[in-house]
Design a protein around this motif. Structure first.
Motif, PDB file in Angstrom:
ATOM      1  N   ASN A   1      -6.457   2.610  -4.460  1.00  0.00           N
ATOM      2  CA  ASN A   1      -7.311   1.552  -3.921  1.00  0.00           C
ATOM      3  C   ASN A   1      -7.253   0.299  -4.791  1.00  0.00           C
ATOM      4  O   ASN A   1      -7.204  -0.826  -4.278  1.00  0.00           O
TER       5      ASN A   1
ATOM      6  N   ASP B   1      -6.006  -3.427  -3.760  1.00  0.00           N
ATOM      7  CA  ASP B   1      -6.832  -4.617  -3.979  1.00  0.00           C
ATOM      8  C   ASP B   1      -6.091  -5.677  -4.803  1.00  0.00           C
ATOM      9  O   ASP B   1      -6.210  -6.876  -4.536  1.00  0.00           O
TER      10      ASP B   1
ATOM     11  N   ARG C   1      -6.801   8.581  -5.405  1.00  0.00           N
ATOM     12  CA  ARG C   1      -7.223   7.571  -4.438  1.00  0.00           C
ATOM     13  C   ARG C   1      -7.815   6.328  -5.096  1.00  0.00           C
ATOM     14  O   ARG C   1      -7.579   5.203  -4.648  1.00  0.00           O
TER      15      ARG C   1
ATOM     16  N   LYS D   1      -7.212   1.269   3.143  1.00  0.00           N
ATOM     17  CA  LYS D   1      -7.699   2.276   2.186  1.00  0.00           C
ATOM     18  C   LYS D   1      -8.316   3.466   2.925  1.00  0.00           C
ATOM     19  O   LYS D   1      -8.272   4.597   2.425  1.00  0.00           O
TER      20      LYS D   1
ATOM     21  N   ALA E   1       0.828  -1.205   0.000  1.00  0.00           N
ATOM     22  CA  ALA E   1       0.000   0.000   0.000  1.00  0.00           C
ATOM     23  C   ALA E   1       0.864   1.258   0.000  1.00  0.00           C
ATOM     24  O   ALA E   1       0.553   2.235  -0.698  1.00  0.00           O
TER      25      ALA E   1
ATOM     26  N   ASP F   1      -7.711  -4.703   4.117  1.00  0.00           N
ATOM     27  CA  ASP F   1      -7.452  -3.774   3.021  1.00  0.00           C
ATOM     28  C   ASP F   1      -8.408  -2.579   3.036  1.00  0.00           C
ATOM     29  O   ASP F   1      -8.017  -1.460   2.668  1.00  0.00           O
ATOM     30  N   THR F   2      -9.637  -2.802   3.469  1.00  0.00           N
ATOM     31  CA  THR F   2     -10.587  -1.691   3.551  1.00  0.00           C
ATOM     32  C   THR F   2     -10.121  -0.657   4.567  1.00  0.00           C
ATOM     33  O   THR F   2     -10.210   0.563   4.330  1.00  0.00           O
TER      34      THR F   2
END
Length: 276
Positions: A196, A200, A192, A180, A143, A176-177
């Motif tokens: 994202n 993913d 963004r 983000k 990320a 992951d949510t």
């Protein structure tokens, strides 16, 4: 006689169907294998050195993405030695990395903003197996590289956010949510959506693994340090900091000492600012 012909015909059809089904299964398996063994893509932009170099005004030094199997290009420190070259190798699950960041982030920002220092962050993942099977260390590093690639000047804020909401080693960590969500709270705007998707799809997962291997095998550029043996590994002008991780004054003194000379009157002297 007629029944025997029907039975023979049915057996032929049945065997043919099995053969077709078998071919279909083999084709599906082959497709799955081919999709799982994708060729390595290019690395993230703005990380040609395997790290994100941040200079005066907290502005990231932009670089092109390295092609697969290309060797990293080490950043060049200030030749005069009057600008402190700070490099930090971090794992986002490492509690000691979090301690160092929370203790020293405020003063590092002051130094870099003023031009007294540069800071280069190297996200790696040596604790991938320490998050209850979720690979949090690897996902967080991926990320971070996604942000470096698409919104580089928001990288440091996101780096800080990851440590601000750092999970404990051995736990599942953030999903992951939630990661983000940190991207959003770090101020990332137009990029963004791309970030994202990058999270993913774990776009830079293989690159993070390769960069981690390079850090572990060494040598570390612009330094006599052969390789990292743990995180955080902190270098200032090529010298490794081994002092207290929770003492901003000790680190500030090390930065001044490692610079090799007193800063000129035209360059702001780093002032220790304890992290809040």
């Amino acid at each position: 006689m007629e029944q025997k012909k029907k039975d023979r015909r049915n057996r032929v059809f049945l065997q043919g169907g099995i053969a077709v089904a078998s071919i279909a299964v083999v084709a599906i398996i082959a497709l799955i294998i081919m999709n799982s063994i994708r060729p390595a893509g290019p690395g993230p932009a703005n990380m040609a050195s395997d790290g994100v170099l941040i200079g005066e005004g907290m502005t990231v030094v932009k670089t092109a993405a390295l092609q697969p199997k290309a060797k990293p290009v080490a950043s060049k420190p200030d030749p005069t030695g009057t600008v402190a070259d700070i490099r930090v190798y971090v794992d986002y699950l490492c509690p000691f990395c979090g301690q160092f960041e929370k203790t020293n982030s405020a003063q590092i920002i002051n130094w870099v903003k003023s031009g007294a220092a540069t800071v280069e962050i190297h996200p790696i993942s040596i604790l991938t197996s320490k998050s209850a099977g979720t690979q949090y260390s690897l996902r967080a590093a991926n990320a971070a590289t996604c942000v470096a690639n698409y919104s580089p000047n928001d990288f440091y804020a996101f780096n800080t956010a990851l440590f601000g909401d750092q999970p404990k080693e051995g736990t599942a960590g953030l999903d992951d949510t939630e990661i983000k969500g940190l991207v959003k709270s770090s101020g990332v705007g137009a990029a963004r959506s791309k970030i994202n998707t990058c999270i993913d799809e774990a776009t830079f997962k293989s690159w993070v693994v390769a960069a981690t291997d390079r850090a572990l095998s060494g040598p570390l550029p612009n330094s006599a340090v052969k390789a990292i043996t743990g995180t955080p590994t902190v270098l200032v002008n090529g010298k490794q900091y081994v002092g207290a991780l929770d003492d901003p004054k000790e680190f500030a003194a090390f930065v001044l000492q490692s610079a090799g000379e007193t800063y000129s009157t035209s360059t702001p002297t780093p002032t220790p600012t304890p992290a809040g």
